[in-house]
Design a protein around this motif. Structure first.
Motif, PDB file in Angstrom:
ATOM      1  N   ASN A  23       0.684  -1.154   0.095  1.00  0.00           N
ATOM      2  CA  ASN A  23       0.049  -0.129   0.005  1.00  0.00           C
ATOM      3  C   ASN A  23       0.891   1.244   0.022  1.00  0.00           C
ATOM      4  O   ASN A  23       0.578   2.282  -0.653  1.00  0.00           O
ATOM      5  N   ALA A  24       1.932   1.222   0.826  1.00  0.00           N
ATOM      6  CA  ALA A  24       2.879   2.394   0.619  1.00  0.00           C
ATOM      7  C   ALA A  24       3.525   2.732  -0.650  1.00  0.00           C
ATOM      8  O   ALA A  24       3.416   3.987  -0.993  1.00  0.00           O
ATOM      9  N   ILE A  25       3.914   1.541  -1.435  1.00  0.00           N
ATOM     10  CA  ILE A  25       4.370   2.023  -2.500  1.00  0.00           C
ATOM     11  C   ILE A  25       3.296   2.298  -3.648  1.00  0.00           C
ATOM     12  O   ILE A  25       3.678   3.289  -4.388  1.00  0.00           O
ATOM     13  N   LYS A  26       2.086   1.774  -3.564  1.00  0.00           N
ATOM     14  CA  LYS A  26       0.957   2.118  -4.366  1.00  0.00           C
ATOM     15  C   LYS A  26       0.744   3.813  -4.228  1.00  0.00           C
ATOM     16  O   LYS A  26       0.491   4.632  -5.082  1.00  0.00           O
ATOM     17  N   HIS A  27       0.752   4.226  -2.828  1.00  0.00           N
ATOM     18  CA  HIS A  27       0.590   5.556  -2.539  1.00  0.00           C
ATOM     19  C   HIS A  27       1.518   6.637  -2.903  1.00  0.00           C
ATOM     20  O   HIS A  27       1.334   7.811  -3.727  1.00  0.00           O
ATOM     21  N   ILE A  28       2.934   6.227  -2.721  1.00  0.00           N
ATOM     22  CA  ILE A  28       4.122   6.971  -3.307  1.00  0.00           C
ATOM     23  C   ILE A  28       4.003   7.264  -4.742  1.00  0.00           C
ATOM     24  O   ILE A  28       4.213   8.283  -5.090  1.00  0.00           O
ATOM     25  N   ASN A  29       3.729   5.820  -5.609  1.00  0.00           N
ATOM     26  CA  ASN A  29       3.966   6.228  -7.057  1.00  0.00           C
ATOM     27  C   ASN A  29       2.633   6.865  -7.542  1.00  0.00           C
ATOM     28  O   ASN A  29       2.565   7.819  -8.451  1.00  0.00           O
ATOM     29  N   LYS A  30       1.272   6.743  -6.836  1.00  0.00           N
ATOM     30  CA  LYS A  30       0.222   7.271  -7.393  1.00  0.00           C
ATOM     31  C   LYS A  30       0.179   8.939  -7.193  1.00  0.00           C
ATOM     32  O   LYS A  30      -0.085   9.756  -7.937  1.00  0.00           O
ATOM     33  N   ASN A  31       1.028   9.522  -6.074  1.00  0.00           N
ATOM     34  CA  ASN A  31       1.178  10.814  -5.891  1.00  0.00           C
ATOM     35  C   ASN A  31       2.368  11.141  -6.370  1.00  0.00           C
ATOM     36  O   ASN A  31       2.744  12.491  -5.745  1.00  0.00           O
ATOM     37  N   ASN A  32       3.238  10.317  -6.976  1.00  0.00           N
ATOM     38  CA  ASN A  32       4.653  10.942  -7.386  1.00  0.00           C
ATOM     39  C   ASN A  32       5.582  11.669  -6.407  1.00  0.00           C
ATOM     40  O   ASN A  32       6.147  12.691  -6.510  1.00  0.00           O
ATOM     41  N   LEU A  33       5.558  11.071  -5.076  1.00  0.00           N
ATOM     42  CA  LEU A  33       6.247  11.384  -3.863  1.00  0.00           C
ATOM     43  C   LEU A  33       7.691  11.466  -4.115  1.00  0.00           C
ATOM     44  O   LEU A  33       8.175  10.355  -4.652  1.00  0.00           O
ATOM     45  N   GLU A  34       8.369  12.553  -3.769  1.00  0.00           N
ATOM     46  CA  GLU A  34       9.917  12.512  -3.839  1.00  0.00           C
ATOM     47  C   GLU A  34      10.543  13.397  -2.907  1.00  0.00           C
ATOM     48  O   GLU A  34       9.682  14.430  -2.310  1.00  0.00           O
ATOM     49  N   GLY A  35      11.565  13.402  -2.667  1.00  0.00           N
ATOM     50  CA  GLY A  35      12.266  14.357  -1.851  1.00  0.00           C
ATOM     51  C   GLY A  35      11.695  14.380  -0.535  1.00  0.00           C
ATOM     52  O   GLY A  35      11.408  13.383   0.235  1.00  0.00           O
ATOM     53  N   GLU A  36      11.438  15.845   0.007  1.00  0.00           N
ATOM     54  CA  GLU A  36      11.002  15.914   1.346  1.00  0.00           C
ATOM     55  C   GLU A  36       9.476  15.362   1.645  1.00  0.00           C
ATOM     56  O   GLU A  36       9.446  14.756   2.723  1.00  0.00           O
ATOM     57  N   ALA A  37       8.661  15.459   0.645  1.00  0.00           N
ATOM     58  CA  ALA A  37       7.578  14.738   0.777  1.00  0.00           C
ATOM     59  C   ALA A  37       7.546  13.297   0.881  1.00  0.00           C
ATOM     60  O   ALA A  37       6.497  12.567   1.665  1.00  0.00           O
ATOM     61  N   LEU A  38       8.451  12.605   0.265  1.00  0.00           N
ATOM     62  CA  LEU A  38       8.557  11.153   0.283  1.00  0.00           C
ATOM     63  C   LEU A  38       9.200  10.861   1.817  1.00  0.00           C
ATOM     64  O   LEU A  38       8.591   9.911   2.146  1.00  0.00           O
ATOM     65  N   ASP A  39      10.076  11.655   2.105  1.00  0.00           N
ATOM     66  CA  ASP A  39      10.481  11.523   3.563  1.00  0.00           C
ATOM     67  C   ASP A  39       9.669  11.631   4.666  1.00  0.00           C
ATOM     68  O   ASP A  39       9.529  10.916   5.330  1.00  0.00           O
ATOM     69  N   LYS A  40       8.881  12.566   4.393  1.00  0.00           N
ATOM     70  CA  LYS A  40       7.662  12.914   5.486  1.00  0.00           C
ATOM     71  C   LYS A  40       6.816  11.545   5.459  1.00  0.00           C
ATOM     72  O   LYS A  40       6.495  11.016   6.614  1.00  0.00           O
ATOM     73  N   PHE A  41       6.349  11.082   4.384  1.00  0.00           N
ATOM     74  CA  PHE A  41       5.390   9.990   4.233  1.00  0.00           C
ATOM     75  C   PHE A  41       6.203   8.804   4.976  1.00  0.00           C
ATOM     76  O   PHE A  41       5.347   7.895   5.595  1.00  0.00           O
ATOM     77  N   LEU A  42       7.367   8.525   4.596  1.00  0.00           N
ATOM     78  CA  LEU A  42       8.183   7.226   5.036  1.00  0.00           C
ATOM     79  C   LEU A  42       8.254   7.267   6.508  1.00  0.00           C
ATOM     80  O   LEU A  42       8.587   6.299   7.335  1.00  0.00           O
ATOM     81  N   GLU A  43       8.125   8.541   7.235  1.00  0.00           N
ATOM     82  CA  GLU A  43       8.541   8.622   8.447  1.00  0.00           C
ATOM     83  C   GLU A  43       7.668   7.863   9.516  1.00  0.00           C
ATOM     84  O   GLU A  43       8.180   7.045  10.507  1.00  0.00           O
ATOM     85  N   GLN A  44       6.569   7.670   9.231  1.00  0.00           N
ATOM     86  CA  GLN A  44       5.640   6.622   9.857  1.00  0.00           C
ATOM     87  C   GLN A  44       6.018   5.166   9.962  1.00  0.00           C
ATOM     88  O   GLN A  44       5.495   4.309  10.830  1.00  0.00           O
ATOM     89  N   PHE A  45       6.781   4.823   8.973  1.00  0.00           N
ATOM     90  CA  PHE A  45       7.237   3.445   8.626  1.00  0.00           C
ATOM     91  C   PHE A  45       8.682   2.967   9.439  1.00  0.00           C
ATOM     92  O   PHE A  45       9.184   1.997   9.393  1.00  0.00           O
TER      93      PHE A  45
END
Length: 464
Positions: A23-45
């Motif tokens: 689900n995390a990979i699906k969310h990242i790729n769907k929203n084209n997360l990168e850089g600071e936005a990607l780091d912030k999202f991954l903090e929860q994991f």
């Protein structure tokens, strides 16, 4: 075009593989997360560093002393186990009672042990016999033999539950509570809860009748726990705790795994414990009420207490493995003093007491053992009937299975006078009355005539 993030990318970043990844990979790729936005999202994991054991045992009070060589060995084993236990990261204090004895491998909370944890529930520290407890009913001037006979006709000892036509009515509110709790709402659990209501199990559980030393009133005392429902809840709790242990503190011993109270599982497990407590109290009540109804006599007084439970005070969880709560804050439904049984030939003590630094608000739960059941059986010489008569002279002692259990006779337990003396010495409750023994019922050696044993004996004779 930006490349899609894969599981290999996340593992390369140091994240553990798991169900969350899909689900995390699906969310990242769907929203084209990168850089600071990607780091912030991954903090929860991000996995926190493992919680380390205490470098040395947390201090605990020792309210026990040896009276002989056998007790010296017992106390040495108990203290060593308690020292290992008190390295568990959640624990902040603890205590040992005069009836302390080992209950498993090193690091397992002993019987007669209290362990205080912060914001954590340890299923292994209340064990499978959740809410093992004692209830007293005062029947006034009733004949003790009549009470014991009526109780014998109404109680149920041994494995399993009651036949469907002999079951007590299951309270509607209690059924609703089971159905609304994630740990208790399964058909098998509820079926067992219904059939085990009004049963006492085996081992050291008993039904005791005696007279108050102070008033002369006849009193019925029962001792048993939560039977099948409690055992099933314990199994579920241990599995959840083990899941948390692997993530939070792999160095913690498996028997000391915990469920963090602030989690959804922790909240549901705490609620389940209270429901099982209510079931166990009801389990005592139906038997006592049945005796009153059978004899058509009035109940003068009634009170009870558990001695195998988890008690909450703010963010502290007091795990009492065979320890009787003295402090009223631990019992929301307190109606009288507390009960401490010793053995079938000794009085049941009725006690009160104040909380101190060394007792943490608890007293012993009984006389305890210095040796295992098997060791005790081996230590006795003579015929079973001879030993039984010598140790129970003048008492009406009955075994529900009609088979004497030597491991439950008075000699299987610590010296009752020594336990009482140590209670006084360490300030572990004041005896305000005693229920002097008339007789009691226990399960007895029900395995002696168990179907599997009979089959084995039959097969042996067949082969000869």
């Amino acid at each position: 075009m930006k490349e899609k993030i894969t599981g290999h990318d996340l593992i390369a970043l140091g994240f553990p593989q798991g169900k969350w990844m899909k689900n995390a990979i699906k969310h990242i790729n769907k929203n084209n997360l990168e850089g600071e936005a990607l780091d912030k999202f991954l903090e929860q994991f991000i996995q926190p560093d493992p919680i380390q054991l205490h470098p040395k045992p947390v201090d605990f009070a020792i309210n026990i002393k040896a009276e002989n060589k056998l007790e010296e060995e017992n106390i040495k084993t108990v203290i060593n186990s308690m020292q290992t236990l008190m390295k568990t990261p959640t624990l902040v204090s603890g205590a040992l009672m005069p009836d302390a004895c080992p209950a498993g491998p090193d690091g397992t909370i002993p019987v007669g042990g209290v362990a205080v944890a912060k914001n954590a529930i340890h299923p292994g520290m209340h064990s499978a016999d959740i809410c093992c407890s004692v209830m007293l009913t005062d029947f006034g001037k009733a004949d003790p033999k009549a009470i014991l006979d009526a109780a014998h006709a109404n109680t149920h000892f041994g494995p399993g539950g009651r036949d469907k036509d002999a079951q007590f009515k299951f309270p509607a509110e209690l059924l609703k509570a089971f159905e609304n709790n994630s740990f208790l709402n399964d058909m098998h659990m509820i079926s067992i809860a219904k059939s085990h209501l009004g049963t006492q199990g085996d081992g050291n559980h008993f039904l005791f009748v005696g007279k108050s030393k102070k008033t002369g009133h006849t009193m019925l005392v029962t001792h048993h726990g939560s039977r099948g429902p409690g055992a099933r809840l314990y199994d579920k709790g241990m599995k959840i705790a083990e899941r948390f242990r692997k993530d939070l503190s792999p160095d913690t011993k498996k028997q000391n795994a915990w469920i963090p109270f602030e989690t959804e599982e922790g909240q549901d497990y705490w609620e389940a414990l209270q429901i099982i407590r209510n079931w166990t109290k009801t389990n005592h009540e139906v038997l006592h009420n049945a005796v009153a109804e059978t004899l058509n006599i009035a109940i003068k007084d009634r009170y009870w207490n558990e001695h195998n439970f988890v008690f909450k005070d703010g963010d502290l969880f007091y795990h009492a493995k065979g320890a009787t709560p003295l402090d009223k804050k631990f019992m929301p439904d307190i109606t009288g003093p507390r009960l401490i049984p010793l053995n079938m030939s000794e009085p049941v003590l009725i006690v009160e007491g104040a909380t101190t630094a060394n007792n943490l608000g608890f007293a012993p739960h009984g006389a305890g053992r210095n040796m295992s059941r098997t060791q005790h059986r081996r230590s006795k010489s003579g015929t079973t009937m001879q030993i039984f008569k010598e140790e129970t002279r003048g008492l009406d002692i009955r075994f529900f299975s009609n088979e004497i259990d030597i491991s439950e006779l008075p000699s299987a337990y610590k010296n009752a006078n020594s336990v009482r003396q140590q209670m006084e010495e360490f300030g572990l409750g004041i005896v305000i009355d005693e229920v002097m023994p008339y007789g009691c019922i226990m399960a007895g050696d029900w395995q002696a005539n168990a179907p599997w044993r009979k089959k084995r004996e039959k097969d042996k004779h067949r082969k000869k």
